[in-house]
Design a protein around this motif. Structure first.
Motif, short mmCIF file in Angstrom:
data_model
loop_
_atom_site.label_atom_id
_atom_site.label_comp_id
_atom_site.label_asym_id
_atom_site.label_seq_id
_atom_site.Cartn_x
_atom_site.Cartn_y
_atom_site.Cartn_z
N ILE A 88 -7.98 -3.85 -6.12
CA ILE A 88 -7.96 -2.90 -4.94
C ILE A 88 -9.32 -2.32 -4.89
CG2 ILE A 88 -6.71 -0.63 -4.55
CD1 ILE A 88 -4.41 -1.35 -6.20
N ARG A 89 -10.10 -1.86 -5.91
CA ARG A 89 -11.42 -1.31 -5.67
C ARG A 89 -12.29 -2.23 -4.89
NH1 ARG A 89 -11.51 1.40 -11.68
NH2 ARG A 89 -10.35 3.42 -10.99
N SER A 90 -12.00 -3.59 -4.97
CA SER A 90 -12.91 -4.40 -4.40
C SER A 90 -12.76 -4.49 -3.01
CB SER A 90 -12.65 -5.85 -4.73
OG SER A 90 -11.47 -6.36 -4.45
N GLY A 91 -11.51 -3.82 -2.49
CA GLY A 91 -11.32 -3.82 -0.98
C GLY A 91 -10.05 -4.90 -0.52
N LEU A 92 -9.45 -5.52 -1.29
CA LEU A 92 -8.37 -6.47 -1.20
C LEU A 92 -7.51 -5.56 -0.64
CD1 LEU A 92 -7.89 -8.88 -4.15
CD2 LEU A 92 -8.96 -9.51 -1.87
N PRO A 93 -6.60 -6.21 0.82
CA PRO A 93 -5.50 -5.55 1.09
C PRO A 93 -4.41 -5.30 0.02
CG PRO A 93 -6.22 -7.17 2.73
CD PRO A 93 -6.91 -7.47 1.26
N LEU A 94 -3.59 -4.18 0.14
CA LEU A 94 -2.46 -4.10 -0.71
C LEU A 94 -1.41 -5.21 -0.62
CD1 LEU A 94 -1.69 -0.16 -0.88
CD2 LEU A 94 -3.28 -1.53 -2.21
N SER A 95 -1.22 -5.68 0.27
CA SER A 95 -0.16 -6.75 0.56
C SER A 95 -0.50 -8.01 -0.45
CB SER A 95 -0.11 -7.01 1.95
OG SER A 95 -1.30 -7.57 2.71
N THR A 96 -1.88 -8.05 -0.24
CA THR A 96 -2.68 -9.49 -0.83
C THR A 96 -2.67 -9.20 -2.54
OG1 THR A 96 -4.03 -9.93 0.58
CG2 THR A 96 -4.60 -10.85 -1.29
N VAL A 97 -2.88 -7.89 -2.87
CA VAL A 97 -2.70 -7.26 -4.14
C VAL A 97 -1.34 -7.68 -4.85
CG1 VAL A 97 -3.04 -5.45 -5.73
CG2 VAL A 97 -4.80 -5.89 -4.09
N ARG A 98 -0.38 -7.07 -3.89
CA ARG A 98 1.07 -7.11 -4.11
C ARG A 98 1.47 -8.54 -4.63
NH1 ARG A 98 4.53 -6.84 0.50
NH2 ARG A 98 3.63 -8.46 1.01
N ASP A 99 1.16 -9.63 -3.55
CA ASP A 99 1.45 -10.86 -3.80
C ASP A 99 0.85 -11.57 -5.13
OD1 ASP A 99 2.69 -10.77 -1.58
OD2 ASP A 99 1.49 -11.63 -0.28
N MET A 100 -0.80 -11.10 -5.34
CA MET A 100 -1.25 -11.80 -6.53
C MET A 100 -0.70 -11.24 -7.81
SD MET A 100 -5.22 -11.87 -4.90
CE MET A 100 -5.72 -12.02 -6.78
N ALA A 101 -0.37 -9.99 -7.88
CA ALA A 101 0.41 -9.28 -9.13
C ALA A 101 1.65 -9.78 -9.37
CB ALA A 101 0.05 -7.90 -8.87
N GLY A 102 2.33 -10.04 -8.32
CA GLY A 102 3.82 -10.40 -8.58
C GLY A 102 4.77 -9.16 -8.50
N HIS A 103 4.11 -8.35 -7.55
CA HIS A 103 5.14 -7.11 -7.57
C HIS A 103 6.29 -7.41 -6.53
CE1 HIS A 103 1.43 -4.16 -8.83
NE2 HIS A 103 2.10 -4.73 -9.95
N SER A 104 7.28 -6.55 -6.89
CA SER A 104 8.66 -6.88 -5.99
C SER A 104 8.15 -5.91 -4.60
CB SER A 104 10.03 -6.16 -6.82
OG SER A 104 9.64 -4.92 -6.96
N SER A 105 7.45 -5.04 -4.59
CA SER A 105 7.52 -4.17 -3.26
C SER A 105 5.99 -3.52 -3.37
CB SER A 105 8.52 -3.23 -3.33
OG SER A 105 8.31 -2.21 -4.21
N LEU A 106 5.73 -3.15 -2.28
CA LEU A 106 4.32 -2.19 -2.22
C LEU A 106 4.32 -1.05 -2.94
CD1 LEU A 106 3.28 -2.94 1.47
CD2 LEU A 106 1.93 -3.41 -0.56
N SER A 107 5.53 -0.46 -3.12
CA SER A 107 5.77 0.66 -3.97
C SER A 107 5.32 0.66 -5.16
CB SER A 107 7.18 1.38 -3.67
OG SER A 107 7.82 0.50 -4.30
N THR A 108 5.48 -0.36 -5.75
CA THR A 108 4.80 -0.81 -7.33
C THR A 108 3.27 -0.84 -6.95
OG1 THR A 108 7.01 -1.78 -7.98
CG2 THR A 108 4.92 -2.31 -9.13
N THR A 109 2.82 -1.54 -6.02
CA THR A 109 1.50 -1.82 -5.94
C THR A 109 0.56 -0.36 -5.83
OG1 THR A 109 1.90 -3.71 -4.84
CG2 THR A 109 -0.48 -3.03 -4.76
N ASN A 110 1.45 0.45 -5.08
CA ASN A 110 1.18 1.82 -4.65
C ASN A 110 0.46 2.55 -5.99
OD1 ASN A 110 0.19 2.07 -2.01
ND2 ASN A 110 2.38 2.09 -1.28
N LEU A 111 1.28 2.33 -7.10
CA LEU A 111 1.16 2.88 -8.18
C LEU A 111 -0.34 2.74 -8.96
CD1 LEU A 111 4.60 2.52 -10.19
CD2 LEU A 111 3.85 4.45 -9.10
N TYR A 112 -0.57 1.50 -8.51
CA TYR A 112 -1.94 1.14 -9.21
C TYR A 112 -2.99 1.58 -8.07
CZ TYR A 112 0.42 -1.85 -12.30
OH TYR A 112 1.35 -2.38 -13.36
N ALA A 113 -2.79 1.62 -7.04
CA ALA A 113 -3.50 2.02 -5.84
C ALA A 113 -4.11 3.63 -6.14
CB ALA A 113 -3.15 2.00 -4.65
#
Length: 373
Positions: A323-348
């Motif tokens: 996330i800090r590198s500037g990757l879009p959250l949707s890409t981070v979600r897909d790479m991390a295998g999260h079920s939704s962006l709400s989970t990725t946002n915890l890391y954001a």
């Protein structure tokens, strides 16, 4: 209401149990008499003979309208049906539910009959678990487990109501801060682990770079790694000792950069495609619990000034770095295998510096205001 034919089919699929239950076939004529018939949960039938069809169908209707009653205790029901109730869950979830049953549900409620457990009993049990220091998530998990057994009992027409549905749930525990490690801290942990076994160091570094869950990383095979394209595919994972699909049942791809590429370049070329990337000294499967025991993980983290850090936090470290590198959250979600962006946002939240930026802007504004004033 469920049709008679459908309810009869359900009866034949349910296990043998001492239950009186609604459901019947149409009355049939036997010589000059009429026979009424209802099915029990074990597939057997109860019949009674009458002089007229009206009497036979009236008897069937009366039996069908009787409430479902089971004389089983919760412990007896769980023992008899556990295999079926937990069959559709993932291995790790099924193992967790068995733990809930063993540690809390059955010791507190197992002695009571299914029909005698009401919402008050459920809430009292939950309060007792909480008073002994059990986390709110574990209490909620135990209630979910109990509710699942009641839902199946209702589906099989062995219960009419689920006492867990109306029970008050515990308040969530304060959200645990997700610690992440700096590059220097990852090096420190990896070096200490490599001093125990060289490949333990690789295990730590790959986890902190690729963001894979432990079960996914240990199931990674040579054929999953494409060094030329610098991409790996997560196709399977170990869960409760069983090899299956990754969490949420979806494969995904993760880019390979930096230290991860260097490690995989040492471990992948020239090996059989089906071989595991990470193996023990003799080429066998690497077990996560053996790793934790061998490096004495909790003690090691305390010695390094990282007390409370979990192995799973290495995955968080990778995700936050993405996330800090500037990757879009949707890409981070897909790479991390999260079920939704709400989970990725915890890391954001960890990756963003919103408050620091706000402080800088407000400080600059106040300084300008003083100068101008």
């Amino acid at each position: 209401m469920t049709s008679v034919a459908a309810s009869c089919r359900m009866r034949r699929l349910t296990p043998d149990v001492n239950v009186f239950i609604r459901g019947s076939t149409m009355a049939s004529k036997r010589g000059k008499m009429w026979r009424g018939r209802i099915y029990l949960p074990n597939g057997r039938e109860r019949t009674k003979t009458f002089a007229t069809k009206r009497e036979a169908t009236r008897w069937e209707k009366a039996e069908r309208d009787q409430p479902a009653v089971t004389v089983e205790t919760l412990a007896e029901f769980v023992t008899r049906t556990q295999g079926q109730v937990l069959a559709t869950l993932s291995p790790s979830t099924a193992a967790t539910y068995r733990s809930h049953l063993r540690q809390r549900v059955l010791p507190s409620l197992g002695h009571r009959r299914m029909t005698q457990i009401h919402t008050g009993h459920v809430e009292a049990a939950a309060a007792e678990w909480s008073s002994t220091g059990v986390s709110s998530s574990s209490v909620s998990g135990s209630l979910n487990c109990l509710s699942r057994f009641y839902r199946h009992a209702i589906k099989w027409r062995q219960m009419d109501a689920n006492p867990v549905r109306a029970a008050e749930r515990p308040r969530p525990d304060p959200e645990r801060a997700i610690p992440t490690l700096t590059a220097a801290e990852v090096d420190l942990v990896a070096d200490r682990c490599a001093a125990v076994k060289v490949y333990y160091g690789d295990y730590v570094r790959l986890a902190a770079s690729l963001g894979l869950r432990a079960g996914e990383l240990l199931a990674l095979r040579v054929l999953d790694v494409d060094l030329e394209q610098q991409v790996l595919t997560v196709r399977q994972a170990w869960s409760a000792g069983t090899l299956g699909p990754p969490k949420w049942g979806r494969s995904r791809q993760v880019v390979i950069v930096g230290e991860a590429w260097e490690i995989l370049s040492r471990r992948v070329p020239g090996r059989p495609r089906q071989a595991l990337v990470l193996t023990g000294e003799l080429g066998g499967r690497l077990y996560h619990t053996n790793f934790l025991d061998a490096v004495r993980w909790p003690k090691l983290m305390t010695e390094l000034g990282l007390e409370g850090t979990h192995f799973h936090d290495l995955r968080a470290t990778a995700i936050v770095n993405w996330i800090r590198s500037g990757l879009p959250l949707s890409t981070v979600r897909d790479m991390a295998g999260h079920s939704s962006l709400s989970t990725t946002n915890l890391y954001a939240r960890l990756a963003r510096s919103d408050l620091a930026d706000a402080l800088a802007h407000l400080t600059a504004y106040e300084n300008r205001s003083r100068r101008e004033g």
